[in-house]
Design a protein around this motif. Structure first.
Motif, PDB file in Angstrom:
ATOM      1  N   MET A 189      27.931  36.097  45.998  1.00 22.84           N
ATOM      2  CA  MET A 189      27.184  36.701  45.070  1.00 22.84           C
ATOM      3  C   MET A 189      27.581  38.042  44.935  1.00 22.84           C
ATOM      4  O   MET A 189      27.312  38.602  43.777  1.00 22.84           O
ATOM      5  CB  MET A 189      25.684  36.486  45.913  1.00 22.84           C
ATOM      6  CG  MET A 189      25.505  35.201  45.994  1.00 22.84           C
ATOM      7  SD  MET A 189      25.625  33.813  44.451  1.00 22.84           S
ATOM      8  CE  MET A 189      24.610  34.598  43.286  1.00 22.84           C
ATOM      9  N   ALA A 190      28.025  38.803  45.895  1.00 22.29           N
ATOM     10  CA  ALA A 190      28.794  40.454  45.626  1.00 22.29           C
ATOM     11  C   ALA A 190      29.588  40.254  44.364  1.00 22.29           C
ATOM     12  O   ALA A 190      29.757  41.227  43.378  1.00 22.29           O
ATOM     13  CB  ALA A 190      29.070  40.958  46.708  1.00 22.29           C
ATOM     14  N   VAL A 191      30.667  39.363  44.515  1.00 22.91           N
ATOM     15  CA  VAL A 191      31.535  39.132  43.463  1.00 22.91           C
ATOM     16  C   VAL A 191      30.926  38.783  42.219  1.00 22.91           C
ATOM     17  O   VAL A 191      31.273  39.517  41.086  1.00 22.91           O
ATOM     18  CB  VAL A 191      32.773  38.288  43.975  1.00 22.91           C
ATOM     19  CG1 VAL A 191      33.649  37.856  42.522  1.00 22.91           C
ATOM     20  CG2 VAL A 191      33.674  38.886  45.050  1.00 22.91           C
ATOM     21  N   TYR A 236      40.173  35.177  42.491  1.00 22.70           N
ATOM     22  CA  TYR A 236      41.129  36.354  42.433  1.00 22.70           C
ATOM     23  C   TYR A 236      40.389  37.397  43.371  1.00 22.70           C
ATOM     24  O   TYR A 236      40.697  37.929  44.429  1.00 22.70           O
ATOM     25  CB  TYR A 236      41.689  36.785  41.337  1.00 22.70           C
ATOM     26  CG  TYR A 236      42.592  37.926  41.524  1.00 22.70           C
ATOM     27  CD1 TYR A 236      43.784  37.910  41.579  1.00 22.70           C
ATOM     28  CD2 TYR A 236      42.052  39.315  41.742  1.00 22.70           C
ATOM     29  CE1 TYR A 236      44.697  38.972  41.757  1.00 22.70           C
ATOM     30  CE2 TYR A 236      43.014  40.355  41.703  1.00 22.70           C
ATOM     31  CZ  TYR A 236      44.287  40.173  42.064  1.00 22.70           C
ATOM     32  OH  TYR A 236      45.260  41.243  42.113  1.00 22.70           O
ATOM     33  N   LEU A 237      39.099  37.669  42.832  1.00 24.97           N
ATOM     34  CA  LEU A 237      38.347  38.605  43.306  1.00 24.97           C
ATOM     35  C   LEU A 237      37.836  38.440  44.614  1.00 24.97           C
ATOM     36  O   LEU A 237      37.712  39.392  45.605  1.00 24.97           O
ATOM     37  CB  LEU A 237      37.158  39.031  42.359  1.00 24.97           C
ATOM     38  CG  LEU A 237      37.379  39.725  41.033  1.00 24.97           C
ATOM     39  CD1 LEU A 237      36.206  39.743  40.093  1.00 24.97           C
ATOM     40  CD2 LEU A 237      38.085  40.861  41.052  1.00 24.97           C
ATOM     41  N   LEU A 238      37.451  37.169  44.986  1.00 26.56           N
ATOM     42  CA  LEU A 238      37.132  36.738  46.410  1.00 26.56           C
ATOM     43  C   LEU A 238      38.435  36.932  47.396  1.00 26.56           C
ATOM     44  O   LEU A 238      38.019  37.512  48.343  1.00 26.56           O
ATOM     45  CB  LEU A 238      36.789  35.357  46.480  1.00 26.56           C
ATOM     46  CG  LEU A 238      35.160  35.189  45.875  1.00 26.56           C
ATOM     47  CD1 LEU A 238      34.863  33.565  45.781  1.00 26.56           C
ATOM     48  CD2 LEU A 238      34.193  35.937  46.907  1.00 26.56           C
ATOM     49  N   ALA A 239      39.760  36.423  46.736  1.00 29.20           N
ATOM     50  CA  ALA A 239      40.614  36.664  47.702  1.00 29.20           C
ATOM     51  C   ALA A 239      41.007  38.213  47.916  1.00 29.20           C
ATOM     52  O   ALA A 239      41.622  38.668  48.921  1.00 29.20           O
ATOM     53  CB  ALA A 239      42.017  35.981  47.021  1.00 29.20           C
ATOM     54  N   GLU A 240      40.730  38.863  46.948  1.00 24.57           N
ATOM     55  CA  GLU A 240      40.982  40.479  46.794  1.00 24.57           C
ATOM     56  C   GLU A 240      40.040  40.969  48.071  1.00 24.57           C
ATOM     57  O   GLU A 240      40.497  41.673  48.876  1.00 24.57           O
ATOM     58  CB  GLU A 240      41.003  41.001  45.742  1.00 24.57           C
ATOM     59  CG  GLU A 240      41.098  42.632  45.521  1.00 24.57           C
ATOM     60  CD  GLU A 240      40.826  42.937  44.122  1.00 24.57           C
ATOM     61  OE1 GLU A 240      41.865  43.454  43.668  1.00 24.57           O
ATOM     62  OE2 GLU A 240      39.909  42.896  43.504  1.00 24.57           O
ATOM     63  N   HIS A 241      38.620  40.547  47.873  1.00 25.67           N
ATOM     64  CA  HIS A 241      37.700  41.039  48.627  1.00 25.67           C
ATOM     65  C   HIS A 241      38.090  40.860  50.182  1.00 25.67           C
ATOM     66  O   HIS A 241      37.908  41.666  50.966  1.00 25.67           O
ATOM     67  CB  HIS A 241      36.374  40.321  48.265  1.00 25.67           C
ATOM     68  CG  HIS A 241      35.291  40.513  49.371  1.00 25.67           C
ATOM     69  ND1 HIS A 241      34.575  41.756  49.277  1.00 25.67           N
ATOM     70  CD2 HIS A 241      34.845  39.948  50.443  1.00 25.67           C
ATOM     71  CE1 HIS A 241      33.693  41.459  50.177  1.00 25.67           C
ATOM     72  NE2 HIS A 241      33.876  40.510  50.838  1.00 25.67           N
ATOM     73  N   PHE A 242      38.412  39.686  50.460  1.00 30.02           N
ATOM     74  CA  PHE A 242      38.853  39.255  51.859  1.00 30.02           C
ATOM     75  C   PHE A 242      40.503  39.606  52.205  1.00 30.02           C
ATOM     76  O   PHE A 242      40.695  39.311  53.309  1.00 30.02           O
ATOM     77  CB  PHE A 242      38.789  37.994  52.066  1.00 30.02           C
ATOM     78  CG  PHE A 242      37.185  37.470  52.107  1.00 30.02           C
ATOM     79  CD1 PHE A 242      36.399  37.638  53.448  1.00 30.02           C
ATOM     80  CD2 PHE A 242      36.824  36.943  51.178  1.00 30.02           C
ATOM     81  CE1 PHE A 242      35.189  37.385  53.415  1.00 30.02           C
ATOM     82  CE2 PHE A 242      35.233  36.499  51.156  1.00 30.02           C
ATOM     83  CZ  PHE A 242      34.431  36.834  52.204  1.00 30.02           C
ATOM     84  N   GLY A 243      41.105  40.288  51.294  1.00 29.45           N
ATOM     85  CA  GLY A 243      42.485  40.706  51.684  1.00 29.45           C
ATOM     86  C   GLY A 243      43.429  39.736  51.850  1.00 29.45           C
ATOM     87  O   GLY A 243      44.442  39.883  52.720  1.00 29.45           O
ATOM     88  N   MET A 244      43.207  38.655  51.051  1.00 28.68           N
ATOM     89  CA  MET A 244      44.205  37.397  51.195  1.00 28.68           C
ATOM     90  C   MET A 244      44.922  37.076  49.724  1.00 28.68           C
ATOM     91  O   MET A 244      45.325  35.998  49.763  1.00 28.68           O
ATOM     92  CB  MET A 244      43.030  36.285  51.720  1.00 28.68           C
ATOM     93  CG  MET A 244      42.566  36.619  53.039  1.00 28.68           C
ATOM     94  SD  MET A 244      41.656  35.223  53.597  1.00 28.68           S
ATOM     95  CE  MET A 244      42.644  34.620  55.077  1.00 28.68           C
ATOM     96  N   LEU A 245      45.273  38.124  48.987  1.00 28.14           N
ATOM     97  CA  LEU A 245      46.058  37.788  47.964  1.00 28.14           C
ATOM     98  C   LEU A 245      47.454  37.294  48.307  1.00 28.14           C
ATOM     99  O   LEU A 245      47.796  36.580  47.571  1.00 28.14           O
ATOM    100  CB  LEU A 245      45.929  38.937  46.944  1.00 28.14           C
ATOM    101  CG  LEU A 245      44.561  39.226  46.246  1.00 28.14           C
ATOM    102  CD1 LEU A 245      45.131  40.905  45.525  1.00 28.14           C
ATOM    103  CD2 LEU A 245      44.414  38.298  45.303  1.00 28.14           C
TER     104      LEU A 245
END
Length: 115
Positions: free
Chosen positions: A74-76, A93-102
């Motif tokens: 929900m934040a993304v 992409y934004l979720l993977a970025e958020h969790f540092g998993m790109l």
């Protein structure tokens, strides 16, 4: 449907990594061929659950409590609130970025993302 997914991602992450975007496009695969299946509705509880279970837990391997993962989704979504339609490549992409998993998708820190 031919679309430059990177342009949408870059609206929210101006320095988005093209390798990671391409990796997420490969992950999404055939679902991107139809407009309806390439979009995510965060007001639909079933879609939020699908993103949490299929992407965050299964693909990224996250084990956080469901409520915490939902808050992240929900934040993304809040970051993307300017768009009526939210495409799955950008959301993932934004979720993977958020969790540092790109790096899982060939982004920074991966063997494919160095060079």
């Amino acid at each position: 449907m031919t679309e430059d997914w990177g342009l949408d991602v870059q609206k929210y992450s101006p320095n988005a990594d093209r390798n990671a975007i391409n990796g997420i496009v490969r992950y999404c695969g055939i679902s991107l061929q139809k407009r309806d299946s390439s979009l995510v509705s965060l007001s639909d509880r079933e879609e939020v659950t699908r993103v949490r279970e299929s992407f965050l837990k299964k693909k990224l391997g996250l084990t956080d409590p469901d409520a915490d993962l939902d808050k992240s989704i929900m934040a993304v979504g809040e970051r993307m609130k300017g768009d009526r339609t939210k495409n799955s490549v950008t959301l993932y992409y934004l979720l993977a970025e958020h969790f540092g998993m790109l790096s899982m998708f060939g982004g920074p820190g991966s063997a494919a993302g160095t060079g």
